[in-house]
Design a protein around this motif. Sequence first.
Motif, mmCIF file in Angstrom:
data_model
loop_
_atom_site.group_PDB
_atom_site.id
_atom_site.type_symbol
_atom_site.label_atom_id
_atom_site.label_comp_id
_atom_site.label_asym_id
_atom_site.label_seq_id
_atom_site.Cartn_x
_atom_site.Cartn_y
_atom_site.Cartn_z
ATOM 1 N N ILE A 1 0.720 -1.295 0.060
ATOM 2 C CA ILE A 1 0.032 -0.069 -0.061
ATOM 3 C C ILE A 1 1.096 1.295 0.021
ATOM 4 O O ILE A 1 0.672 2.226 -0.732
ATOM 5 C CB ILE A 1 -1.067 -0.098 1.199
ATOM 6 N N SER A 2 2.024 1.325 0.734
ATOM 7 C CA SER A 2 2.739 2.235 0.738
ATOM 8 C C SER A 2 3.262 2.754 -0.767
ATOM 9 O O SER A 2 3.334 3.781 -1.012
ATOM 10 C CB SER A 2 4.109 2.146 1.605
ATOM 11 N N GLU A 3 3.909 1.440 -1.271
ATOM 12 C CA GLU A 3 4.330 1.882 -2.723
ATOM 13 C C GLU A 3 3.216 2.322 -3.671
ATOM 14 O O GLU A 3 3.306 3.156 -4.487
ATOM 15 C CB GLU A 3 4.934 0.568 -3.155
ATOM 16 N N LEU A 4 1.994 1.859 -3.496
ATOM 17 C CA LEU A 4 0.661 2.253 -4.333
ATOM 18 C C LEU A 4 0.652 3.907 -4.085
ATOM 19 O O LEU A 4 0.454 4.475 -5.128
ATOM 20 C CB LEU A 4 -0.374 1.340 -4.153
ATOM 21 N N ASN B 1 2.513 6.120 -2.840
ATOM 22 C CA ASN B 1 3.463 6.785 -3.122
ATOM 23 C C ASN B 1 3.964 6.941 -4.471
ATOM 24 O O ASN B 1 4.919 7.450 -5.180
ATOM 25 C CB ASN B 1 4.803 6.599 -2.400
ATOM 26 N N GLY B 2 3.046 6.237 -5.369
ATOM 27 C CA GLY B 2 3.397 6.286 -6.868
ATOM 28 C C GLY B 2 4.135 5.492 -7.237
ATOM 29 O O GLY B 2 4.773 5.620 -8.639
ATOM 30 N N ARG B 3 5.002 4.751 -6.505
ATOM 31 C CA ARG B 3 6.058 3.608 -7.028
ATOM 32 C C ARG B 3 5.518 2.428 -7.739
ATOM 33 O O ARG B 3 6.084 1.792 -8.496
ATOM 34 C CB ARG B 3 6.879 3.363 -5.814
ATOM 35 N N THR B 4 4.261 2.103 -7.544
ATOM 36 C CA THR B 4 3.358 1.125 -8.221
ATOM 37 C C THR B 4 2.243 1.863 -8.968
ATOM 38 O O THR B 4 1.372 2.303 -8.315
ATOM 39 C CB THR B 4 2.996 -0.011 -7.174
ATOM 40 N N LYS B 5 2.268 1.704 -10.106
ATOM 41 C CA LYS B 5 1.214 2.483 -10.821
ATOM 42 C C LYS B 5 0.330 1.452 -11.358
ATOM 43 O O LYS B 5 -0.956 2.021 -11.614
ATOM 44 C CB LYS B 5 1.980 3.066 -12.076
ATOM 45 N N HIS B 6 0.306 -0.048 -11.284
ATOM 46 C CA HIS B 6 -0.551 -0.818 -11.874
ATOM 47 C C HIS B 6 -0.801 -1.975 -10.882
ATOM 48 O O HIS B 6 -0.426 -2.880 -10.803
ATOM 49 C CB HIS B 6 -0.225 -1.346 -13.124
ATOM 50 N N PRO B 7 -1.615 -1.650 -9.770
ATOM 51 C CA PRO B 7 -1.919 -2.575 -8.805
ATOM 52 C C PRO B 7 -2.588 -3.864 -9.193
ATOM 53 O O PRO B 7 -3.457 -3.630 -10.256
ATOM 54 C CB PRO B 7 -2.584 -1.987 -7.709
ATOM 55 N N LYS B 8 -2.512 -4.891 -8.738
ATOM 56 C CA LYS B 8 -3.174 -6.178 -9.093
ATOM 57 C C LYS B 8 -4.504 -6.019 -8.791
ATOM 58 O O LYS B 8 -4.852 -4.847 -7.618
ATOM 59 C CB LYS B 8 -2.494 -7.438 -8.337
ATOM 60 N N VAL B 9 -5.529 -6.587 -9.263
ATOM 61 C CA VAL B 9 -7.013 -6.327 -8.825
ATOM 62 C C VAL B 9 -7.136 -7.232 -7.535
ATOM 63 O O VAL B 9 -7.860 -6.737 -6.830
ATOM 64 C CB VAL B 9 -7.748 -7.301 -10.025
ATOM 65 N N SER B 10 -6.236 -7.963 -7.088
ATOM 66 C CA SER B 10 -6.565 -8.807 -5.954
ATOM 67 C C SER B 10 -5.972 -7.776 -4.956
ATOM 68 O O SER B 10 -6.502 -7.841 -3.875
ATOM 69 C CB SER B 10 -5.508 -10.055 -5.780
ATOM 70 N N THR B 11 -5.206 -6.938 -5.062
ATOM 71 C CA THR B 11 -4.825 -6.049 -4.246
ATOM 72 C C THR B 11 -5.849 -4.901 -3.853
ATOM 73 O O THR B 11 -6.167 -4.707 -2.686
ATOM 74 C CB THR B 11 -3.536 -5.078 -4.678
ATOM 75 N N ILE B 12 -6.657 -4.461 -4.953
ATOM 76 C CA ILE B 12 -7.647 -3.684 -4.900
ATOM 77 C C ILE B 12 -8.675 -4.285 -4.058
ATOM 78 O O ILE B 12 -9.570 -3.798 -3.076
ATOM 79 C CB ILE B 12 -8.046 -2.907 -6.277
ATOM 80 N N GLN B 13 -9.169 -5.515 -4.509
ATOM 81 C CA GLN B 13 -10.208 -6.264 -3.858
ATOM 82 C C GLN B 13 -9.962 -6.418 -2.183
ATOM 83 O O GLN B 13 -10.969 -6.226 -1.632
ATOM 84 C CB GLN B 13 -10.177 -7.653 -4.450
ATOM 85 N N LYS B 14 -8.782 -6.777 -1.928
ATOM 86 C CA LYS B 14 -8.381 -6.563 -0.490
ATOM 87 C C LYS B 14 -8.628 -5.388 0.259
ATOM 88 O O LYS B 14 -9.004 -5.230 1.351
ATOM 89 C CB LYS B 14 -6.885 -7.101 -0.262
#
Length: 63
Positions: A26-29, A31-44
Amino acid sequence: MKELAAERNMTIHQVIQRGGLNQATISELMNGRTKHPKVSTIQKFCSGLNISLNDFFDSNKFN
């Protein structure tokens, strides 16, 4: 993400604990270091907020 948590009187930490997420993910997301999260991450994340994916994406930001 912060806005959704705040709307439910929760902190990001509370959401990730309830959703079973990794703090680093979540921190990486956020802070913009991860620009394409997995659907499973969004689901959680949604699970932690007790909302559906549809509710998550039902925002003007996605139009």
